[in-house]
Design a protein around this motif. Structure first.
Motif, PDB file in Angstrom:
ATOM      1  N   ILE A 103      36.552  33.513  27.781  1.00 36.58           N
ATOM      2  CA  ILE A 103      36.259  34.515  27.236  1.00 36.58           C
ATOM      3  C   ILE A 103      35.963  34.293  25.659  1.00 36.58           C
ATOM      4  CG2 ILE A 103      36.451  36.419  26.490  1.00 36.58           C
ATOM      5  CD1 ILE A 103      38.171  37.117  28.956  1.00 36.58           C
ATOM      6  N   VAL A 104      37.494  33.329  25.292  1.00 37.54           N
ATOM      7  CA  VAL A 104      37.102  32.923  23.403  1.00 37.54           C
ATOM      8  C   VAL A 104      36.032  31.874  23.096  1.00 37.54           C
ATOM      9  CG1 VAL A 104      38.491  31.706  22.088  1.00 37.54           C
ATOM     10  CG2 VAL A 104      40.004  33.138  23.248  1.00 37.54           C
ATOM     11  N   THR A 174      48.858  37.228  35.026  1.00 43.60           N
ATOM     12  CA  THR A 174      49.245  38.422  35.679  1.00 43.60           C
ATOM     13  C   THR A 174      47.717  39.477  35.127  1.00 43.60           C
ATOM     14  OG1 THR A 174      50.318  38.772  34.251  1.00 43.60           O
ATOM     15  CG2 THR A 174      51.901  38.273  35.640  1.00 43.60           C
ATOM     16  N   PRO A 175      46.741  39.216  35.687  1.00 47.22           N
ATOM     17  CA  PRO A 175      45.288  39.783  35.302  1.00 47.22           C
ATOM     18  C   PRO A 175      45.488  40.929  35.830  1.00 47.22           C
ATOM     19  CG  PRO A 175      45.312  38.537  37.430  1.00 47.22           C
ATOM     20  CD  PRO A 175      46.607  38.049  37.166  1.00 47.22           C
ATOM     21  N   GLY A 176      44.537  41.649  34.531  1.00 47.60           N
ATOM     22  CA  GLY A 176      44.519  43.283  35.013  1.00 47.60           C
ATOM     23  C   GLY A 176      44.452  43.599  33.775  1.00 47.60           C
ATOM     24  N   HIS A 177      45.302  43.459  32.450  1.00 48.09           N
ATOM     25  CA  HIS A 177      44.684  43.988  30.756  1.00 48.09           C
ATOM     26  C   HIS A 177      43.483  43.018  30.252  1.00 48.09           C
ATOM     27  CE1 HIS A 177      45.492  45.450  27.204  1.00 48.09           C
ATOM     28  NE2 HIS A 177      45.999  44.085  26.282  1.00 48.09           N
ATOM     29  N   THR A 178      43.628  41.761  30.772  1.00 44.85           N
ATOM     30  CA  THR A 178      42.811  40.661  30.682  1.00 44.85           C
ATOM     31  C   THR A 178      42.448  40.027  31.900  1.00 44.85           C
ATOM     32  OG1 THR A 178      43.987  38.845  29.642  1.00 44.85           O
ATOM     33  CG2 THR A 178      43.471  40.411  27.817  1.00 44.85           C
ATOM     34  N   PRO A 179      41.492  38.728  32.337  1.00 41.47           N
ATOM     35  CA  PRO A 179      41.283  38.012  33.478  1.00 41.47           C
ATOM     36  C   PRO A 179      42.395  37.115  33.128  1.00 41.47           C
ATOM     37  CG  PRO A 179      39.419  38.783  32.587  1.00 41.47           C
ATOM     38  CD  PRO A 179      40.713  39.374  31.140  1.00 41.47           C
ATOM     39  N   GLY A 215      40.312  47.719  30.895  1.00 40.64           N
ATOM     40  CA  GLY A 215      39.381  48.098  31.298  1.00 40.64           C
ATOM     41  C   GLY A 215      38.610  47.499  31.722  1.00 40.64           C
ATOM     42  N   LEU A 216      36.982  46.873  31.740  1.00 39.35           N
ATOM     43  CA  LEU A 216      35.897  46.096  33.045  1.00 39.35           C
ATOM     44  C   LEU A 216      36.557  44.940  31.753  1.00 39.35           C
ATOM     45  CD1 LEU A 216      32.746  48.328  33.104  1.00 39.35           C
ATOM     46  CD2 LEU A 216      35.455  47.473  34.597  1.00 39.35           C
ATOM     47  N   TYR A 217      36.295  43.607  32.689  1.00 43.10           N
ATOM     48  CA  TYR A 217      36.602  42.630  32.323  1.00 43.10           C
ATOM     49  C   TYR A 217      34.861  42.264  31.690  1.00 43.10           C
ATOM     50  CZ  TYR A 217      40.695  41.781  34.144  1.00 43.10           C
ATOM     51  OH  TYR A 217      41.416  41.827  35.598  1.00 43.10           O
ATOM     52  N   ALA A 223      27.066  39.753  35.915  1.00 37.90           N
ATOM     53  CA  ALA A 223      27.016  40.697  36.930  1.00 37.90           C
ATOM     54  C   ALA A 223      27.730  41.196  37.925  1.00 37.90           C
ATOM     55  CB  ALA A 223      25.625  41.173  37.431  1.00 37.90           C
ATOM     56  N   THR A 224      28.709  40.056  37.502  1.00 35.39           N
ATOM     57  CA  THR A 224      29.762  40.486  39.348  1.00 35.39           C
ATOM     58  C   THR A 224      30.623  41.295  38.719  1.00 35.39           C
ATOM     59  OG1 THR A 224      29.812  37.707  38.888  1.00 35.39           O
ATOM     60  CG2 THR A 224      31.956  39.405  40.169  1.00 35.39           C
ATOM     61  N   VAL A 225      31.034  42.487  40.148  1.00 41.78           N
ATOM     62  CA  VAL A 225      31.324  43.416  39.856  1.00 41.78           C
ATOM     63  C   VAL A 225      32.746  43.203  40.215  1.00 41.78           C
ATOM     64  CG1 VAL A 225      31.351  45.856  41.466  1.00 41.78           C
ATOM     65  CG2 VAL A 225      29.755  44.799  41.018  1.00 41.78           C
ATOM     66  N   THR A 226      33.355  43.358  38.505  1.00 45.71           N
ATOM     67  CA  THR A 226      35.415  42.853  38.990  1.00 45.71           C
ATOM     68  C   THR A 226      36.234  44.491  39.339  1.00 45.71           C
ATOM     69  OG1 THR A 226      35.468  43.671  37.259  1.00 45.71           O
ATOM     70  CG2 THR A 226      35.208  41.168  37.335  1.00 45.71           C
ATOM     71  N   ASP A 227      37.518  44.277  39.421  1.00 50.55           N
ATOM     72  CA  ASP A 227      38.055  45.078  39.970  1.00 50.55           C
ATOM     73  C   ASP A 227      39.206  45.372  38.920  1.00 50.55           C
ATOM     74  OD1 ASP A 227      39.458  47.148  41.441  1.00 50.55           O
ATOM     75  OD2 ASP A 227      40.449  46.339  42.998  1.00 50.55           O
ATOM     76  N   PRO A 228      39.509  45.110  37.891  1.00 47.52           N
ATOM     77  CA  PRO A 228      40.401  45.168  37.076  1.00 47.52           C
ATOM     78  C   PRO A 228      41.760  45.838  37.865  1.00 47.52           C
ATOM     79  CG  PRO A 228      38.688  45.691  36.371  1.00 47.52           C
ATOM     80  CD  PRO A 228      38.270  45.502  36.637  1.00 47.52           C
ATOM     81  N   LEU A 229      41.519  47.236  37.712  1.00 47.07           N
ATOM     82  CA  LEU A 229      42.498  47.308  38.077  1.00 47.07           C
ATOM     83  C   LEU A 229      43.715  46.968  39.272  1.00 47.07           C
ATOM     84  CD1 LEU A 229      44.798  49.491  37.285  1.00 47.07           C
ATOM     85  CD2 LEU A 229      43.312  51.691  38.644  1.00 47.07           C
ATOM     86  N   GLY A 230      42.908  46.721  40.552  1.00 47.45           N
ATOM     87  CA  GLY A 230      43.274  46.930  41.431  1.00 47.45           C
ATOM     88  C   GLY A 230      44.157  44.862  41.356  1.00 47.45           C
ATOM     89  N   ASP A 231      43.202  43.975  40.498  1.00 46.22           N
ATOM     90  CA  ASP A 231      44.382  42.988  39.695  1.00 46.22           C
ATOM     91  C   ASP A 231      45.266  43.129  39.424  1.00 46.22           C
ATOM     92  OD1 ASP A 231      42.464  41.452  40.516  1.00 46.22           O
ATOM     93  OD2 ASP A 231      41.358  41.154  38.990  1.00 46.22           O
TER      94      ASP A 231
END
Length: 341
Positions: A103-104, A174-179, A215-217, A223-231
């Protein structure tokens, strides 16, 4: 006077201010090693933040020049912002998980105009009103923070010990807040003899009184549909099973009984998902859902930038509900609306 807190066992924390932010400050940790101090996070890239970091290190009896390394829990600017300045002043290495390092890299290589166009497209698809979209489409845009973050020189590998001579610090992904968010488990006896398994630098993953943003990654080219909350929920359970004696978070204060806090967070998100289903009795766009969700203040009082974050969080919850089969997109709706199943 800079506030320095000694947590014992060669670990101290400094309060590094975050300008114009209700969080107030980031807790930057100074961990003694056999080759010099190592920082866990650095704070926001701002002159006042830098001055606080320098003064805090002086109060610890050390200096920026003496730093051996920097371990970054995640790429957000209140954690990674000062990394480049620290490295330039000390020659310290900077370590980050590969997912956040990418991301950086992407942030540095993407022109600001591309980000504005992408954000406008995303918000349009979410059902944002024209009045909200207008600033993104204007030529007079505010500068975005954190567009030139430091590229790390080392990769944090989950499950492995970091190169901290004389210490045992293991990375937990621990992904979720960021990947690429990581917690860091100090596998050493608690200096005060508290029961549990060492200490955990938790970044923003587990905080004592705040639910971190999920939030969303965002990636303009993916265009990949991620699931950050599930992560995030899966990562929470991993930390709960670890049962550290004490948690050292990046905001607020240190605390004990991580499993209890994890249960609270899991219950909060389940309650929130259940509440959203009642809102989705009638089809709503992500923007309309965000307007109706409970935040820390009424929607009318939420600033412009925070509304974008709120809509991203609403979408993350929608994706989780869709994945669980509890909500679905309404065929043919434009902008797309969602309804409970």
């Amino acid at each position: 006077m800079t506030k320095v807190f000694d947590h014992g066992g060669g670990v101290r924390s400094l309060r590094v201010p975050i300008p114009d932010n209700p969080l107030g400050h980031t807790l930057v940790y100074v961990v003694d090693t056999d080759r010099g101090p190592v920082l866990v996070d650095t704070g926001w890239d701002d002159p006042a933040s830098w001055d606080a970091l320098v003064a805090g290190l002086t109060d610890c009896g050390t200096s920026v020049a003496a730093l051996h390394g920097v371990v970054i829990t995640h790429h957000h600017p209140d954690h990674h912002g000062l990394s480049a300045q620290v490295r330039e002043a000390s020659g310290a290495w900077v370590a980050m998980h590969a997912a956040d390092a990418s991301i950086v890299r992407r942030t540095r290589e993407t022109r600001p105009e591309r980000w504005y166009t992408y954000m406008a497209e995303k918000l349009t698809a979410a059902g944002a009103p024209d009045a909200h979209l207008a600033p993104l489409r204007s030529s007079r845009r505010r500068a975005l923070p954190g567009l030139s973050p430091a590229l790390p020189d080392r990769e944090i590998v989950p499950g492995e010990l970091l190169d901290l001579p004389g210490r045992r610090l293991r990375a937990i992904w621990t992904p979720g807040h960021t990947p690429g968010h990581v917690c860091l488990h100090l596998e050493e006896d608690h200096p005060a003899g508290l029961p549990g398994r060492g200490r955990l630098f938790s970044g923003d993953h587990v905080l004592p009184g705040i639910t971190p943003h999920i939030g969303l990654y965002e990636d303009p080219d993916d265009a990949t549909v991620t699931d950050p909350l599930g992560d995030y929920l899966a990562s929470l359970e991993r930390v709960g099973r670890l049962a550290p004696a004490e948690v050292l978070p990046a905001h607020q204060h240190a605390f004990t009984d991580a499993p209890s806090r994890v249960r609270e967070l899991l219950a909060h998100h389940e309650e929130r998902l259940t509440g959203l289903l009642s809102l989705l009795a009638s089809p709503l766009t992500p923007w309309q859902l965000a307007e109706r969700m409970e935040w820390n203040r009424p929607w009318e009082e939420i600033p412009y930038g925070s509304r974008n974050i709120a809509v991203s969080e609403a979408e993350a919850h929608l994706r989780r509900l869709v994945k669980l089969g509890r909500a679905e997109a309404v065929p043919g709706s434009d902008p797309v609306t969602y309804a409970a199943v």
